[in-house]
Design a protein around this motif. Structure first.
Motif, PDB file in Angstrom:
ATOM      1  N   GLY A  88       0.281   9.172  10.807  1.00 50.00           N
ATOM      2  CA  GLY A  88      -0.013   9.642  12.154  1.00 50.00           C
ATOM      3  C   GLY A  88       0.398  11.086  12.313  1.00 50.00           C
ATOM      4  N   LEU A  89       0.698  11.439  13.538  1.00 49.81           N
ATOM      5  CA  LEU A  89       1.152  12.797  13.823  1.00 49.81           C
ATOM      6  C   LEU A  89       2.649  12.782  14.096  1.00 49.81           C
ATOM      7  CD1 LEU A  89      -1.904  13.821  16.004  1.00 49.81           C
ATOM      8  CD2 LEU A  89      -1.476  14.381  13.611  1.00 49.81           C
ATOM      9  N   PHE A  90       3.330  11.868  13.456  1.00 47.69           N
ATOM     10  CA  PHE A  90       4.783  11.692  13.454  1.00 47.69           C
ATOM     11  C   PHE A  90       5.352  11.154  14.758  1.00 47.69           C
ATOM     12  CE2 PHE A  90       4.071  13.795   9.556  1.00 47.69           C
ATOM     13  CZ  PHE A  90       4.980  13.174   8.725  1.00 47.69           C
ATOM     14  N   LEU A 143       1.420   5.582  -1.043  1.00 44.88           N
ATOM     15  CA  LEU A 143       0.886   6.853  -1.522  1.00 44.88           C
ATOM     16  C   LEU A 143       1.919   7.579  -2.384  1.00 44.88           C
ATOM     17  CD1 LEU A 143      -1.475   8.927  -1.364  1.00 44.88           C
ATOM     18  CD2 LEU A 143      -0.279   9.946   0.572  1.00 44.88           C
ATOM     19  N   VAL A 154       3.459   4.395   7.447  1.00 44.78           N
ATOM     20  CA  VAL A 154       3.017   4.886   8.752  1.00 44.78           C
ATOM     21  C   VAL A 154       2.301   6.222   8.578  1.00 44.78           C
ATOM     22  CG1 VAL A 154       3.780   5.671  11.028  1.00 44.78           C
ATOM     23  CG2 VAL A 154       4.907   3.715   9.929  1.00 44.78           C
ATOM     24  N   GLU A 167       0.893  -1.165   0.000  1.00 45.95           N
ATOM     25  CA  GLU A 167       0.000   0.000   0.000  1.00 45.95           C
ATOM     26  C   GLU A 167       0.924   1.206   0.000  1.00 45.95           C
ATOM     27  OE1 GLU A 167      -3.367   0.285   0.111  1.00 45.95           O
ATOM     28  OE2 GLU A 167      -3.329   2.448   0.442  1.00 45.95           O
TER      29      GLU A 167
HETATM   30  C1  LIG Z   1      -0.311  12.273   6.148  1.00 43.77           C
HETATM   31  C2  LIG Z   1       0.992  11.612   6.521  1.00 43.77           C
HETATM   32  C3  LIG Z   1       1.223  11.252   7.818  1.00 43.77           C
HETATM   33  C4  LIG Z   1       2.440  10.653   8.188  1.00 43.77           C
HETATM   34  N1  LIG Z   1       2.636  10.312   9.493  1.00 43.77           N
HETATM   35  C5  LIG Z   1       3.803   9.757   9.863  1.00 43.77           C
HETATM   36  C6  LIG Z   1       4.044   9.431  11.236  1.00 43.77           C
HETATM   37  O1  LIG Z   1       3.199   9.604  12.111  1.00 43.77           O
HETATM   38  N2  LIG Z   1       5.249   8.883  11.567  1.00 43.77           N
HETATM   39  C7  LIG Z   1       6.225   8.650  10.625  1.00 43.77           C
HETATM   40  O2  LIG Z   1       7.292   8.168  10.988  1.00 43.77           O
HETATM   41  N3  LIG Z   1       6.009   8.927   9.313  1.00 43.77           N
HETATM   42  C8  LIG Z   1       4.838   9.475   8.923  1.00 43.77           C
HETATM   43  N4  LIG Z   1       4.631   9.788   7.596  1.00 43.77           N
HETATM   44  C9  LIG Z   1       5.684   9.490   6.602  1.00 43.77           C
HETATM   45  C10 LIG Z   1       5.356   8.267   5.787  1.00 43.77           C
HETATM   46  O3  LIG Z   1       5.088   7.137   6.604  1.00 43.77           O
HETATM   47  C11 LIG Z   1       6.557   7.908   4.889  1.00 43.77           C
HETATM   48  O4  LIG Z   1       6.861   8.999   4.068  1.00 43.77           O
HETATM   49  C12 LIG Z   1       6.270   6.685   4.050  1.00 43.77           C
HETATM   50  O5  LIG Z   1       7.487   6.188   3.527  1.00 43.77           O
HETATM   51  C13 LIG Z   1       5.290   6.963   2.920  1.00 43.77           C
HETATM   52  O6  LIG Z   1       5.143   5.794   2.148  1.00 43.77           O
HETATM   53  P1  LIG Z   1       4.700   5.858   0.619  1.00 43.77           P
HETATM   54  O7  LIG Z   1       5.724   6.671  -0.130  1.00 43.77           O
HETATM   55  O8  LIG Z   1       4.694   4.439   0.171  1.00 43.77           O
HETATM   56  O9  LIG Z   1       3.347   6.482   0.557  1.00 43.77           O
HETATM   57  C14 LIG Z   1       3.432  10.402   7.213  1.00 43.77           C
HETATM   58  C15 LIG Z   1       3.187  10.755   5.889  1.00 43.77           C
HETATM   59  C16 LIG Z   1       1.996  11.360   5.534  1.00 43.77           C
HETATM   60  C17 LIG Z   1       1.751  11.723   4.111  1.00 43.77           C
END
Ligand SMILES: Cc1cc2nc3c(=O)[nH]c(=O)nc-3n(C[C@H](O)[C@H](O)[C@H](O)COP(=O)(O)O)c2cc1C
Length: 146
Positions: free
Chosen positions: A63-65, A13, A61, A11
């Motif tokens: 969340g709110l990081f 984005l 992941v 999955e």
């Molecule tokens: C809306 C949003 C929320 C995120 N929240 C977190 C988070 O809470 N903690 C974290 O470590 N990374 C967070 N990320 C980073 C993503 O987990 C990371 O960029 C991931 O590799 C995205 O995967 P993708 O490129 O396959 O979509 C967030 C990214 C987005 C867009």
């Protein structure tokens, strides 16, 4: 008999989790495993899943990081077909802190009836190293059938 065969479902984005899937596939093939397919969770290839000895499921992941981290797309993951009775492994990609994302992902995949052997959180800035580590752990822990 012979080499282990894996299907990888992701999955994604912005592409990190997809890229991780492709790197995991390449690394597993270098270790002598077969890959039956690499496909999105939302467009699962039935034959790839059915032909696999182990299904690897990855997401990112959200969340709110530092709080509220969740695996994105749990609803779709929880509806994957033909997982019951399979071996499974999980991964997630993250930016800062994966929190309990993997535990939650594992719970959903277990609920599908898979035997989840473990997972790894992959830092998006270190995908090459971390996917290599993940593949090495899988092949070390699950020797090919002889
Ligand atoms: C809306 C949003 C929320 C995120 N929240 C977190 C988070 O809470 N903690 C974290 O470590 N990374 C967070 N990320 C980073 C993503 O987990 C990371 O960029 C991931 O590799 C995205 O995967 P993708 O490129 O396959 O979509 C967030 C990214 C987005 C867009």
């Amino acid at each position: 008999m012979g080499a282990m065969k894996a299907a990888i479902l992701f999955e994604s984005l912005t592409g990190n989790t997809r890229k991780a899937a492709e790197l995991i596939a390449t690394n597993l093939q270098q270790e002598g495993w077969g890959i039956t397919g690499v496909c999105p969770v939302r467009r699962p290839e039935m034959a790839a899943i059915q032909d696999a000895d182990i299904v690897i499921i990855g997401t990112w992941v959200h969340g709110l990081f530092v709080v509220g981290q969740q695996p994105w797309g749990l609803g779709a993951i929880g509806h994957l077909p033909a997982i019951k009775g399979k071996l499974a492994a999980t991964y997630c990609t993250f930016a800062l802190n994966p929190g309990k994302t993997l535990d939650r992902l594992d719970a959903t995949v277990s609920y599908l009836g898979a035997n989840v052997i473990g997972g790894l959180a992959l830092n998006r800035a270190k995908l090459r190293d971390h996917t290599e580590e993940f593949a090495a752990r899988l092949t070390a822990n699950i020797p090919s059938a002889t």
